[in-house]
Enzyme design. Structure first.
Site, PDB file in Angstrom:
ATOM      1  N   GLY A   9       0.821  -1.219   0.000  1.00 47.53           N
ATOM      2  CA  GLY A   9       0.000   0.000   0.000  1.00 47.53           C
ATOM      3  C   GLY A   9       0.853   1.266   0.000  1.00 47.53           C
ATOM      4  CG  ASP A  47      -7.779 -11.416   3.878  1.00 53.06           C
ATOM      5  OD1 ASP A  47      -7.793 -11.260   5.124  1.00 53.06           O
ATOM      6  OD2 ASP A  47      -8.489 -10.766   3.093  1.00 53.06           O
ATOM      7  CB  SER A  69      -5.910   7.279  12.268  1.00 52.43           C
ATOM      8  OG  SER A  69      -6.458   8.487  11.796  1.00 52.43           O
ATOM      9  CE1 TYR A 101      -9.098   3.616   8.648  1.00 53.21           C
ATOM     10  CE2 TYR A 101      -9.501   5.899   9.260  1.00 53.21           C
ATOM     11  CZ  TYR A 101      -8.626   4.881   8.961  1.00 53.21           C
ATOM     12  OH  TYR A 101      -7.269   5.110   9.001  1.00 53.21           O
ATOM     13  CE  LYS A 143      -6.495   2.382  11.047  1.00 58.86           C
ATOM     14  NZ  LYS A 143      -5.577   1.294  10.715  1.00 58.86           N
ATOM     15  CG  ASN A 162      -7.764  11.214   1.602  1.00 61.13           C
ATOM     16  OD1 ASN A 162      -7.615  10.025   1.358  1.00 61.13           O
ATOM     17  ND2 ASN A 162      -8.364  11.648   2.678  1.00 61.13           N
ATOM     18  CG  LEU A 163      -6.431  18.974  -0.277  1.00 60.77           C
ATOM     19  CD1 LEU A 163      -7.562  19.630  -1.061  1.00 60.77           C
ATOM     20  CD2 LEU A 163      -5.961  19.898   0.843  1.00 60.77           C
ATOM     21  CG  ASP A 211     -14.122  17.524   6.544  1.00 62.39           C
ATOM     22  OD1 ASP A 211     -13.834  16.332   6.793  1.00 62.39           O
ATOM     23  OD2 ASP A 211     -13.957  18.050   5.421  1.00 62.39           O
TER      24      ASP A 211
HETATM   25  P1  NAD Z   1      -3.447   1.456   1.579  1.00 62.43           P
HETATM   26  O1  NAD Z   1      -4.832   1.038   1.296  1.00 62.43           O
HETATM   27  O2  NAD Z   1      -2.646   2.049   0.481  1.00 62.43           O
HETATM   28  O3  NAD Z   1      -2.624   0.233   2.192  1.00 62.43           O
HETATM   29  C1  NAD Z   1      -3.232  -0.782   2.959  1.00 62.43           C
HETATM   30  C2  NAD Z   1      -2.761  -2.107   2.393  1.00 62.43           C
HETATM   31  O4  NAD Z   1      -3.335  -3.167   3.172  1.00 62.43           O
HETATM   32  C3  NAD Z   1      -3.209  -2.325   0.946  1.00 62.43           C
HETATM   33  O5  NAD Z   1      -2.096  -2.733   0.181  1.00 62.43           O
HETATM   34  C4  NAD Z   1      -4.266  -3.415   1.040  1.00 62.43           C
HETATM   35  O6  NAD Z   1      -4.292  -4.221  -0.115  1.00 62.43           O
HETATM   36  C5  NAD Z   1      -3.806  -4.171   2.273  1.00 62.43           C
HETATM   37  N1  NAD Z   1      -4.870  -4.906   2.982  1.00 62.43           N
HETATM   38  C6  NAD Z   1      -6.072  -4.431   3.389  1.00 62.43           C
HETATM   39  N2  NAD Z   1      -6.756  -5.395   4.017  1.00 62.43           N
HETATM   40  C7  NAD Z   1      -5.962  -6.513   4.032  1.00 62.43           C
HETATM   41  C8  NAD Z   1      -6.112  -7.813   4.543  1.00 62.43           C
HETATM   42  N3  NAD Z   1      -7.227  -8.206   5.154  1.00 62.43           N
HETATM   43  N4  NAD Z   1      -5.102  -8.695   4.375  1.00 62.43           N
HETATM   44  C9  NAD Z   1      -3.955  -8.327   3.737  1.00 62.43           C
HETATM   45  N5  NAD Z   1      -3.763  -7.108   3.233  1.00 62.43           N
HETATM   46  C10 NAD Z   1      -4.753  -6.195   3.383  1.00 62.43           C
HETATM   47  O7  NAD Z   1      -3.497   2.464   2.820  1.00 62.43           O
HETATM   48  P2  NAD Z   1      -2.346   3.371   3.456  1.00 62.43           P
HETATM   49  O8  NAD Z   1      -2.706   4.777   3.206  1.00 62.43           O
HETATM   50  O9  NAD Z   1      -1.028   2.861   3.075  1.00 62.43           O
HETATM   51  O10 NAD Z   1      -2.613   3.105   4.991  1.00 62.43           O
HETATM   52  C11 NAD Z   1      -1.921   2.095   5.710  1.00 62.43           C
HETATM   53  C12 NAD Z   1      -2.492   2.020   7.126  1.00 62.43           C
HETATM   54  O11 NAD Z   1      -2.375   3.308   7.732  1.00 62.43           O
HETATM   55  C13 NAD Z   1      -3.978   1.645   7.160  1.00 62.43           C
HETATM   56  O12 NAD Z   1      -4.190   0.802   8.280  1.00 62.43           O
HETATM   57  C14 NAD Z   1      -4.662   2.983   7.370  1.00 62.43           C
HETATM   58  O13 NAD Z   1      -5.884   2.837   8.014  1.00 62.43           O
HETATM   59  C15 NAD Z   1      -3.644   3.714   8.238  1.00 62.43           C
HETATM   60  N6  NAD Z   1      -3.763   5.181   8.143  1.00 62.43           N
HETATM   61  C16 NAD Z   1      -3.710   5.782   6.910  1.00 62.43           C
HETATM   62  C17 NAD Z   1      -3.866   7.168   6.819  1.00 62.43           C
HETATM   63  C18 NAD Z   1      -3.839   7.849   5.471  1.00 62.43           C
HETATM   64  O14 NAD Z   1      -4.285   9.008   5.394  1.00 62.43           O
HETATM   65  N7  NAD Z   1      -3.336   7.244   4.408  1.00 62.43           N
HETATM   66  C19 NAD Z   1      -4.055   7.943   7.975  1.00 62.43           C
HETATM   67  C20 NAD Z   1      -4.072   7.297   9.209  1.00 62.43           C
HETATM   68  C21 NAD Z   1      -3.931   5.919   9.285  1.00 62.43           C
HETATM   69  N1  UFG Z   2     -10.787  18.789   1.289  1.00 59.60           N
HETATM   70  C1  UFG Z   2     -11.364  19.619   0.338  1.00 59.60           C
HETATM   71  N2  UFG Z   2     -11.723  19.067  -0.869  1.00 59.60           N
HETATM   72  C2  UFG Z   2     -11.514  17.761  -1.165  1.00 59.60           C
HETATM   73  C3  UFG Z   2     -10.915  16.928  -0.189  1.00 59.60           C
HETATM   74  C4  UFG Z   2     -10.571  17.473   1.033  1.00 59.60           C
HETATM   75  O1  UFG Z   2     -11.566  20.811   0.567  1.00 59.60           O
HETATM   76  O2  UFG Z   2     -11.875  17.324  -2.275  1.00 59.60           O
HETATM   77  C5  UFG Z   2     -10.369  19.361   2.580  1.00 59.60           C
HETATM   78  C6  UFG Z   2     -11.071  18.755   3.770  1.00 59.60           C
HETATM   79  O3  UFG Z   2     -12.283  19.402   4.038  1.00 59.60           O
HETATM   80  C7  UFG Z   2     -10.011  18.941   4.866  1.00 59.60           C
HETATM   81  C8  UFG Z   2      -8.678  18.846   4.122  1.00 59.60           C
HETATM   82  O4  UFG Z   2      -8.994  19.095   2.746  1.00 59.60           O
HETATM   83  O5  UFG Z   2     -10.107  20.231   5.415  1.00 59.60           O
HETATM   84  C9  UFG Z   2      -8.022  17.481   4.230  1.00 59.60           C
HETATM   85  O6  UFG Z   2      -8.965  16.487   3.862  1.00 59.60           O
HETATM   86  P1  UFG Z   2      -8.537  14.968   3.574  1.00 59.60           P
HETATM   87  O7  UFG Z   2      -9.757  14.239   3.114  1.00 59.60           O
HETATM   88  O8  UFG Z   2      -7.333  14.939   2.705  1.00 59.60           O
HETATM   89  O9  UFG Z   2      -8.070  14.473   4.991  1.00 59.60           O
HETATM   90  P2  UFG Z   2      -8.881  14.376   6.370  1.00 59.60           P
HETATM   91  O10 UFG Z   2      -8.127  15.232   7.346  1.00 59.60           O
HETATM   92  O11 UFG Z   2     -10.315  14.645   6.196  1.00 59.60           O
HETATM   93  O12 UFG Z   2      -8.755  12.818   6.667  1.00 59.60           O
HETATM   94  C10 UFG Z   2      -7.555  12.278   7.176  1.00 59.60           C
HETATM   95  C11 UFG Z   2      -7.385  10.816   6.748  1.00 59.60           C
HETATM   96  C12 UFG Z   2      -8.421   9.934   7.418  1.00 59.60           C
HETATM   97  C13 UFG Z   2      -8.475  10.200   8.885  1.00 59.60           C
HETATM   98  C14 UFG Z   2      -8.702  11.672   9.137  1.00 59.60           C
HETATM   99  C15 UFG Z   2      -8.789  12.054  10.588  1.00 59.60           C
HETATM  100  O13 UFG Z   2      -7.490  10.695   5.347  1.00 59.60           O
HETATM  101  O14 UFG Z   2      -8.055   8.586   7.198  1.00 59.60           O
HETATM  102  O15 UFG Z   2      -7.612  12.392   8.552  1.00 59.60           O
HETATM  103  O16 UFG Z   2      -7.560  12.155  11.188  1.00 59.60           O
HETATM  104  F1  UFG Z   2      -9.489   9.490   9.445  1.00 59.60           F
END
Ligand code: NAD
Ligand code: UFG
Length: 340
Positions: free
Chosen positions: A10, A58, A124, A148, A152, A198-199, A294
């Protein structure tokens, strides 16, 4: 000794694999490719010049996981595997509870059976819910507004209970703020399915011409320019934070919640303007209504990560935009073009 990286194909996982390999660690990756492609791991090899084992499995497949633990000398697990789309989790909560909770419980049971008691967990900032900024690790958690986020929070509770019952475990709960950016090679990056929610990936796809315009979700918040403020962290900084967290759990018996953020916030408009500067194009946007759920301002108190891990972010917003643009412009369709 090897580190098992669940979800290693990922976005954050692949960047962490690069930094682990750069730090001369042995790694083993398990992923079901539900939200990723094996191509990402080939590119990790390309960047680092190092090889490692990867398993398509998985984490809810107990027998499959047991075989991985049997065949490899694993001492620590970095647990990224999980589903992460907030909106989807409200529509199909059971899918999230099944994947994230059951998957983690099975992983923990297998770890226990094999005597592996070190974990770095992807939590998170969402666990803080609506709280006072900056978010510091001592704040209350659990006031979460979506399934979601609750997975966590619940997993953090499970891990605390496991440590409470057996102090031989060593666990880091890493609370990420907003990870963006890409590896500076432009070989790996974020590869969202469909239209990004996401933004940063949205902005990047507007810049590359895949999407017409960005909707800014509200400009009437009580922030300097009225748009939402977040603590963005470069995914390479975040990945380095994991390398340091692995060192920490190897050298301590502990359970620690640790923020990984920069400690400062940027507004949506600041992100748009920083991106325009690096890509040399106008990002078309219009202001729309607020997105339900938000919060106006989120940023980390980043002092604990510095104190415990010696971790501090070094890549600023300009670098985050530059590396996102490099990845997006070199791979306008993400890894898809590599699909045979
Ligand atoms: P991602 O979706 O790119 O990566 C997650 C990976 O886990 C993927 O490759 C997916 O195929 C794999 N996966 C999911 N379920 C599975 C399962 N049951 N068995 C095996 N593999 C599985 O997401 P990411 O952005 O890299 O996030 C990684 C972790 O960080 C996640 O747990 C996510 O919730 C957490 N996280 C992400 C963010 C963010 O903004 N990206 C913020 C806070 C926390
Ligand atoms: N935003 C826009 N337009 C868009 C997308 C986002 O204006 O099309 C704004 C949102 O309102 C926010 C900022 O951009 O103010 C960031 O938004 P994101 O969706 O990129 O990120 P979030 O902070 O909403 O979400 C992130 C992670 C989630 C996590 C959350 C809470 O993606 O996984 O933080 O910590 F749950």
């Amino acid at each position: 000794m090897a580190i098992l990286v669940t979800g290693g194909a990922g976005f954050i996982g692949s960047h962490t694999c690069v930094e682990l390999l750069n730090a001369k660690e042995e790694i083993v990756v398990v992923d079901n490719y539900d939200n990723s492609l094996p191509e990402a791991l080939d590119r990790v090899r390309q960047i680092t010049g190092r090889d490692f084992r990867q398993y398509q499995c998985d984490i809810r497949d107990r027998e499959g996981l047991c075989r991985i633990f049997q065949d490899n000398d694993i001492d620590t697990v970095i647990h990224f595997a999980g589903l992460k789309a907030v909106g989807e989790s409200c529509e199909v909560p059971l899918k999230y509870y099944d994947n994230n909770m059951i998957g983690t419980i099975i992983l923990l049971e297998v770890m226990k059976d094999f005597g592996v008691k070190r974990m770095v967990f992807s939590s998170s900032a969402t666990v803080y819910g609506d709280n006072i900024v900056p978010y510091v690790e001592t704040l209350s958690t659990g006031n979460v507004t979506n399934p979601y986020g609750r997975t966590k929070y619940f997993i953090e509770c499970i891990l605390k209970d496991i440590y409470g019952a057996d102090h031989n475990w060593s666990i880091a709960l890493l609370r990420y703020f907003n990870p963006i950016g890409a590896h500076e090679s432009g070989l790996i990056g974020e590869n969202p399915n469909g239209i990004p929610s996401n933004l940063m990936p949205y902005v990047a796809q507007v810049a590359v011409g895949k999407l017409k315009e960005l909707v800014v979700f509200g400009d009437d918040y009580s922030t300097a320019d009225g748009t939402g403020v977040r603590d963005y962290i470069h995914v390479t900084d975040l990945a380095i934070g994991h390398v340091k967290a692995v060192d920490y759990v190897r050298n301590h018996r502990c359970l620690e919640a640790i923020n990984l953020g920069s400690g400062r916030g940027y507004s949506v408009l600041e992100v748009i303007h920083a991106f325009e500067k690096v890509c040399g194009k106008k990002i078309h946007y219009r202001v729309g209504p607020r997105r339900p759920g938000d919060l106006p301002i989120i940023y980390a108190d980043a002092k604990k990560a510095e104190r415990l891990l010696g971790f501090k972010t070094t890549r600023d917003l300009d670098k985050m935009c530059k590396d996102t643009w490099n990845w997006q412009s070199k791979n306008p369709n993400g890894y898809e073009q590599e699909k045979k």
